[in-house]
Design an enzyme around this catalytic site. Structure first.
Site, short mmCIF file in Angstrom:
data_model
loop_
_atom_site.label_atom_id
_atom_site.label_comp_id
_atom_site.label_asym_id
_atom_site.label_seq_id
_atom_site.Cartn_x
_atom_site.Cartn_y
_atom_site.Cartn_z
CB CYS A 28 -2.08 1.88 5.97
SG CYS A 28 -1.65 0.99 4.46
CD GLU A 79 -2.02 4.46 3.11
OE1 GLU A 79 -3.17 4.95 3.19
OE2 GLU A 79 -1.75 3.50 2.35
CG HIS A 136 -1.96 -1.04 1.19
ND1 HIS A 136 -3.08 -0.98 1.99
CD2 HIS A 136 -2.10 -2.17 0.46
CE1 HIS A 136 -3.85 -2.03 1.76
NE2 HIS A 136 -3.27 -2.78 0.84
#
Length: 141
Positions: free
Chosen positions: A80, A49, A47
């Protein structure tokens, strides 16, 4: 947020993943920019993040991102959010929420889609391991 949106567009253009971009800033300086690369890397943990936290940490040579601000095109998922907490990031700004993500097909965020079962095993063996680590008096994070 404009940089996060641009980063997300870059990921979409290159078919790396969804419309998720992140920028990490400290004292007005951009430490990192990243986008979702789940499809490119075939890794569900890639992801934006997570990628941005890794890059920012490498840049400042520390896991501690206290004082940093994270800008994200989407509300951070539970994974995240946990990474943000462990990195000690001080502030998060996000644009679209979970409902917006669900509207475009990202349905894992409703909390009802657990696809695994948890069972605690071998606690005593691992408790001993934990105690060994505790006795070393190493830096905690």
């Amino acid at each position: 947020m404009k940089l996060a949106i641009e980063e997300a567009r870059e990921g979409i253009k290159n078919d790396h993943g969804g419309p998720f971009g992140v920028v990490v800033v400290k004292d007005g300086v951009v430490l990192s920019k990243a986008h979702n690369t789940v499809l490119r890397d075939q890794d569900s943990t890639c992801h934006a993040e997570i990628q941005a936290i890794r890059e920012a940490s490498k840049k400042i040579h520390s896991f501690d991102l206290s004082g940093c601000i994270l800008f994200s095109t989407g509300k951070p998922c539970p994974m995240c959010s946990s990474a943000i907490k462990w990195a000690k990031i001080s502030q998060v700004y996000y644009a679209c929420g979970y409902e917006d993500a669900k509207d475009i097909g990202f349905n894992e965020l409703d909390g009802n889609n657990s696809n695994y079962k948890e069972t605690q095993v071998s606690r005593e063996d691992c408790k001993q391991l934990y105690e060994e680590y505790k006795s070393l008096n190493r830096e905690r994070y």
